[in-house]
Design an enzyme around this catalytic site. Structure first.
Site, PDB file in Angstrom:
ATOM      1  N   LYS A 188      72.828  35.968  -2.214  1.00  0.00           N
ATOM      2  CA  LYS A 188      73.847  36.450  -1.888  1.00  0.00           C
ATOM      3  C   LYS A 188      73.788  38.125  -1.592  1.00  0.00           C
ATOM      4  CE  LYS A 188      78.630  36.941  -1.388  1.00  0.00           C
ATOM      5  NZ  LYS A 188      79.041  36.836   0.008  1.00  0.00           N
TER       6      LYS A 188
ATOM      7  N   LYS B  52      80.298  47.448  -4.217  1.00  0.00           N
ATOM      8  CA  LYS B  52      79.938  46.880  -5.568  1.00  0.00           C
ATOM      9  C   LYS B  52      78.518  45.969  -4.991  1.00  0.00           C
ATOM     10  CE  LYS B  52      81.401  43.105  -6.639  1.00  0.00           C
ATOM     11  NZ  LYS B  52      80.871  41.501  -6.385  1.00  0.00           N
TER      12      LYS B  52
END
Length: 318
Positions: free
Chosen positions: A170, A239
């Site tokens: 991911k 992030k």
């Protein structure tokens, strides 16, 4: 196989949409979210706590903002870990730090439960339609057992390997997404200032080597003022980029391309767009490029755009 009881913790932007797909598929969902509005909007049967969700479910799905919150929900007092039972499967659909994921998996395994890290791709639209892509790390047999549940939220489920490998995948994917979005935003602002027809520019890019997800799926809408609200925010994109840089540092991989998206999404956050969809990075770049909006005329557009290839008149007279 007996029907699995499904619980969901974290019913916000993505979790709420995935819950909707499960409900439309005929799956009863016991849900909890720290924000009552999210719980009410999800349509799930309301639980009083994450602990109740865990106790009363065979499969617990998590969709949370970051590893810090995942750790608090799973490892905190009367959290998921304190209430799991043998054979239970907990699926973390968040984007989280792989090291944290592996540590949590070990703790749940000690209690006979399985922890799968399932990174998701496809955004809010795919979550709404139940057509996400899942990249999953952890026990393959546990994944196979819950496939009937995952089939309601994803059309592609790929087992990537051991615990943590789903979240590694991911982060790799999201970094490429961040690079493509921020770089394409810059190019589109340049195209606007050069006086190009942006629909024509996208037609060329999408038939050429510059094609990417942003040119195909984002900017055909953005150039007409539709920012596709509801997707990943600038804060969350930043992030993910930071998690990627930490990952490659741990792996000993040279990080040569992170500065672009860090600068772009940092600019978006600094300009007050922290909680807006990451597509607004193009407006942040536009702000510092003369107030450009792709879907609006250029400021002072009563004159023809400057030909960037031609020398300025003043220079020609020197």
């Amino acid at each position: 196989m007996s029907e699995l009881r499904v619980g969901f913790i974290g019913l916000g932007n993505m979790g709420g949409r995935m819950t909707g797909s499960l409900l439309r598929g005929g799956v009863d969902v016991l849900g909890f979210d720290a924000q009552q509005a999210n719980l009410d909007a999800s349509g799930a049967t309301a639980a009083a706590s994450g602990a109740q969700v865990t106790r009363e479910s065979d499969v617990v799905l998590l969709s949370l903002p970051n590893s810090r919150i995942v750790e608090a929900v799973v490892l905190g007092d009367d959290g998921v870990l304190a209430n799991v039972h043998e054979g239970q499967v907990v699926v973390d659909l968040s984007t989280a730090a792989p090291a944290s994921t592996r540590a949590i998996a070990e703790k749940l395994a000690a209690k006979g439960a399985h922890y799968l890290d399932a990174g998701i791709s496809g955004g809010a639209a795919a979550a709404e339609k139940g057509t996400l892509t899942l990249m999953v790390g952890g026990d393959a047999d546990a994944l196979e057992r819950i496939q009937p549940v995952l089939a309601h939220i994803a059309t592609t489920v790929v087992h990537m390997g051991a615990s943590g490998s789903g979240h590694v995948t991911k982060l790799l994917n999201n970094f490429l997404n961040a690079v493509a979005l921020s770089a394409t935003a810059e190019v589109m602002v340049a195209g606007k200032k050069a006086g190009l027809d942006l629909d024509a520019l996208l037609e060329v890019l999408n038939a050429s080597s510059g094609v990417n997800f942003a040119t195909l799926n984002r900017f055909p809408k953005i150039v007409h003022g539709d920012y596709l609200k509801g997707g990943l925010t600038n804060t969350l994109m930043m992030k993910d980029v930071q998690l990627y840089t930490e990952l490659i540092a741990d792996l000993g991989v040279a990080g040569l391309h992170a500065s672009g998206p860090v600068a772009a999404f940092g600019l978006a956050i600094a300009s007050g767009r922290a909680d807006e969809i990451s597509n607004t990075v193009v407006d942040a770049i536009g702000d510092v490029s003369g107030g450009v909006r792709l879907h609006l005329p250029l400021p002072g557009a009563d004159t023809a755009p400057v030909d960037a290839a031609a020398p300025a008149a003043e220079e020609g007279n020197r």
